[in-house]
Design a protein around this motif. Structure first.
Motif, PDB file in Angstrom:
ATOM      1  N   GLU A   1     -63.646 -31.073  24.435  1.00  9.95           N
ATOM      2  CA  GLU A   1     -64.625 -30.352  25.500  1.00  9.95           C
ATOM      3  C   GLU A   1     -65.744 -30.426  24.839  1.00  9.95           C
ATOM      4  O   GLU A   1     -66.910 -30.682  25.357  1.00  9.95           O
ATOM      5  CB  GLU A   1     -64.107 -28.788  25.772  1.00  9.95           C
ATOM      6  CG  GLU A   1     -65.272 -28.187  26.627  1.00  9.95           C
ATOM      7  CD  GLU A   1     -64.762 -26.716  26.864  1.00  9.95           C
ATOM      8  OE1 GLU A   1     -65.316 -25.975  27.703  1.00  9.95           O
ATOM      9  OE2 GLU A   1     -63.672 -26.480  26.493  1.00  9.95           O
TER      10      GLU A   1
ATOM     11  N   THR B   1     -53.707 -28.806  16.716  1.00 10.90           N
ATOM     12  CA  THR B   1     -53.011 -27.887  17.700  1.00 10.90           C
ATOM     13  C   THR B   1     -53.458 -28.239  19.109  1.00 10.90           C
ATOM     14  O   THR B   1     -54.608 -28.708  18.995  1.00 10.90           O
ATOM     15  CB  THR B   1     -53.150 -26.353  17.502  1.00 10.90           C
ATOM     16  OG1 THR B   1     -54.527 -26.246  17.781  1.00 10.90           O
ATOM     17  CG2 THR B   1     -52.801 -25.810  16.151  1.00 10.90           C
ATOM     18  N   VAL B   2     -52.832 -27.993  20.139  1.00  5.33           N
ATOM     19  CA  VAL B   2     -53.238 -28.278  21.494  1.00  5.33           C
ATOM     20  C   VAL B   2     -54.494 -27.800  21.862  1.00  5.33           C
ATOM     21  O   VAL B   2     -55.359 -28.242  22.388  1.00  5.33           O
ATOM     22  CB  VAL B   2     -52.120 -27.688  22.556  1.00  5.33           C
ATOM     23  CG1 VAL B   2     -52.751 -28.101  23.917  1.00  5.33           C
ATOM     24  CG2 VAL B   2     -50.879 -28.352  22.475  1.00  5.33           C
ATOM     25  N   ARG B   3     -54.567 -26.510  21.383  1.00  6.52           N
ATOM     26  CA  ARG B   3     -55.880 -25.633  21.637  1.00  6.52           C
ATOM     27  C   ARG B   3     -57.156 -26.317  20.771  1.00  6.52           C
ATOM     28  O   ARG B   3     -58.304 -26.564  21.418  1.00  6.52           O
ATOM     29  CB  ARG B   3     -56.047 -24.080  21.204  1.00  6.52           C
ATOM     30  CG  ARG B   3     -57.269 -23.531  21.531  1.00  6.52           C
ATOM     31  CD  ARG B   3     -57.048 -21.943  21.282  1.00  6.52           C
ATOM     32  NE  ARG B   3     -58.195 -21.311  21.587  1.00  6.52           N
ATOM     33  CZ  ARG B   3     -58.136 -19.945  21.495  1.00  6.52           C
ATOM     34  NH1 ARG B   3     -57.247 -19.299  21.058  1.00  6.52           N
ATOM     35  NH2 ARG B   3     -59.411 -19.316  21.620  1.00  6.52           N
ATOM     36  N   GLN B   4     -56.960 -26.705  19.571  1.00  8.24           N
ATOM     37  CA  GLN B   4     -58.091 -27.492  18.663  1.00  8.24           C
ATOM     38  C   GLN B   4     -58.389 -28.781  19.424  1.00  8.24           C
ATOM     39  O   GLN B   4     -59.477 -29.243  19.482  1.00  8.24           O
ATOM     40  CB  GLN B   4     -57.516 -27.522  17.402  1.00  8.24           C
ATOM     41  CG  GLN B   4     -57.480 -26.298  16.515  1.00  8.24           C
ATOM     42  CD  GLN B   4     -56.726 -26.588  15.362  1.00  8.24           C
ATOM     43  OE1 GLN B   4     -55.799 -27.531  14.883  1.00  8.24           O
ATOM     44  NE2 GLN B   4     -57.187 -25.678  14.137  1.00  8.24           N
ATOM     45  N   THR B   5     -57.224 -29.487  19.886  1.00  6.77           N
ATOM     46  CA  THR B   5     -57.624 -30.769  20.516  1.00  6.77           C
ATOM     47  C   THR B   5     -58.585 -30.561  21.718  1.00  6.77           C
ATOM     48  O   THR B   5     -59.544 -31.267  22.076  1.00  6.77           O
ATOM     49  CB  THR B   5     -56.215 -31.349  21.126  1.00  6.77           C
ATOM     50  OG1 THR B   5     -55.338 -31.646  19.842  1.00  6.77           O
ATOM     51  CG2 THR B   5     -56.599 -32.658  21.830  1.00  6.77           C
ATOM     52  N   ASN B   6     -57.975 -29.662  22.733  1.00  6.66           N
ATOM     53  CA  ASN B   6     -58.991 -29.278  23.945  1.00  6.66           C
ATOM     54  C   ASN B   6     -60.329 -29.064  23.507  1.00  6.66           C
ATOM     55  O   ASN B   6     -61.145 -29.481  24.165  1.00  6.66           O
ATOM     56  CB  ASN B   6     -58.060 -28.341  24.443  1.00  6.66           C
ATOM     57  CG  ASN B   6     -56.748 -28.924  25.257  1.00  6.66           C
ATOM     58  OD1 ASN B   6     -56.715 -30.080  25.591  1.00  6.66           O
ATOM     59  ND2 ASN B   6     -56.030 -28.017  25.805  1.00  6.66           N
ATOM     60  N   ASP B   7     -60.280 -28.050  22.531  1.00  3.47           N
ATOM     61  CA  ASP B   7     -61.782 -27.650  22.228  1.00  3.47           C
ATOM     62  C   ASP B   7     -62.849 -28.807  21.739  1.00  3.47           C
ATOM     63  O   ASP B   7     -63.751 -28.903  21.931  1.00  3.47           O
ATOM     64  CB  ASP B   7     -61.648 -26.428  21.088  1.00  3.47           C
ATOM     65  CG  ASP B   7     -61.190 -25.219  21.583  1.00  3.47           C
ATOM     66  OD1 ASP B   7     -61.103 -25.203  22.894  1.00  3.47           O
ATOM     67  OD2 ASP B   7     -60.623 -24.572  20.848  1.00  3.47           O
TER      68      ASP B   7
END
Length: 381
Positions: A149, A140-146
């Motif tokens: 990071e 997901t977008v959040r998983q990608t960003n995490d």
């Protein structure tokens, strides 16, 4: 006369021939007839120093005069780049094969260049791993960003430990500070206190070992600017509620601070005049130019009712008094500097910053909403 001139030319030639130079030499295989550029990586631009059309063997040799502090160059064919650091009259030898020269090359004669190669390879590996994460459709977008990071944080921690803090005076430490991921700076002193520490560590070392060098002074300025920006942002985030008795009927929040003669000056006492409220740092590089602009406005419109109320947040009181001694407008100083609640109350995120206040003590705009400050002043007068 001819003899004198010939003798003078001979002396000049001897002096020129005797100058010690650095050399970058070697070979780039598999690139016959390609142009190999030798470029200086300046603080604000990249300039071609020399170039050569490679023959079948790919041999090259470039030379130049050292500048007294580490300097950075690069060898480039098209988009394939090898970064080189020079800090003396050393000879750096590089051997590579095109088109993989950026990732597969050998370097001799410079420990700094060896470390820069290590950093370049680490950066290329980070780039590839970041692309793989970004292209993973299962995330997901959040998983990608995490994931990105965490990856970047781990990378920065390793680079700081092994290359920056281990030897902040070395050119490879400087090189590490400006690595990027895509168009993003990995170490960003505008947003991170930890990144500011890295810049400050290298800046301090360069101030010691290369005093007065352009790159050292640039690092110093970046670190100071970063500190100021982060502190101002923190002040904005920590804004407190304002007691009702601090707000005038017009809604203007008063500022009461001592001027350069020790007299308390109140912002709201200027009701009836058009006021340019200016938040300023006299220690900033662009301060003299800004003061000239303010002088021009003051000279033109003071007689018609313009007043300038300038709030300085300079930490050095003596320096501030020297800078403001000849200024004709009201100049006050906030002794708490960047920790001032006034900055938070007015949501000052960067310096310099100004607000325009009409004759009735109403704020009518700030810098971002006033494209032409002189015209805005005329309208209020």
């Amino acid at each position: 006369m001819k003899k004198f001139m010939l003798a003078a030319l001979a002396v000049l030639c001897m002096a020129s021939c005797g100058e010690k130079k650095f050399h970058v030499e070697g070979s780039i295989a598999n690139a016959p007839d390609s142009v190999l550029y030798f470029e200086n990586i300046g603080i604000s631009s990249i300039e071609v120093v020399d170039s050569v059309v490679l023959d079948a063997e790919g041999s090259f040799s470039f030379a130049g005069l050292p500048v007294g502090a580490p300097e950075f160059y690069r060898l480039r064919i098209s988009d394939q780049i090898i970064n080189v650091s020079i800090d003396s009259t050393e000879t750096v030898t590089i051997r590579a094969k095109y088109p993989e020269m950026a990732s597969q090359y050998e370097v001799e004669g410079s420990d700094n260049c060896l470390k820069i190669k290590e950093l370049a390879l680490l950066q290329q590996d980070l780039q590839q791993r970041a692309i793989q994460v970004a292209d993973d459709e299962h995330l997901t977008v959040r998983q990608t960003n995490d994931s990105l990071e965490r990856m970047i944080t781990k990378y920065k921690d390793e680079v700081k430990r092994k290359y920056i803090y281990a030897a902040p005076d070395k050119s490879y430490a400087y090189f590490a500070l400006f690595q990027t991921l895509g168009n993003m700076l990995l170490f960003n002193p505008r947003t991170s206190k930890e990144d500011i520490k890295a810049f400050a560590a290298v800046a301090t070392s360069w101030d010691t070992y290369y005093p007065g060098s352009e790159r050292g002074e640039n690092l110093h300025n970046i670190a100071i600017e970063g500190m100021n920006t982060v502190r101002i942002q923190a002040a904005g985030e920590q804004r407190v509620s304002i007691p009702a008795d601090k707000v005038e009927e017009t809604g203007l929040i008063d500022i009461k601070l001592p001027d350069n003669k020790g007299k308390m000056q109140s912002l709201t006492s200027l009701k009836g005049q058009v006021v340019l409220l200016d938040f300023h740092l006299f220690a900033a590089d662009d301060s003299p130019a800004r003061i000239l602009l303010l002088r021009d406005l003051y000279n033109k419109y003071h007689a018609q009712g313009l007043q300038i109320y300038q709030v300085s947040i300079d930490p050095d009181e003596h320096f501030w008094k020297q800078q403001t001694a000849a200024l004709p407008w009201i100049s006050v100083r906030e002794a708490r500097g960047l920790q001032s609640q006034v900055l938070g109350i007015y949501n000052v995120q960067a310096l310099p910053e100004f607000f325009l206040i009409d004759r009735g003590n109403n704020i009518v705009g700030r810098s971002e909403s006033i494209p032409d400050v002189e015209q805005a002043i005329k309208n209020l007068l």
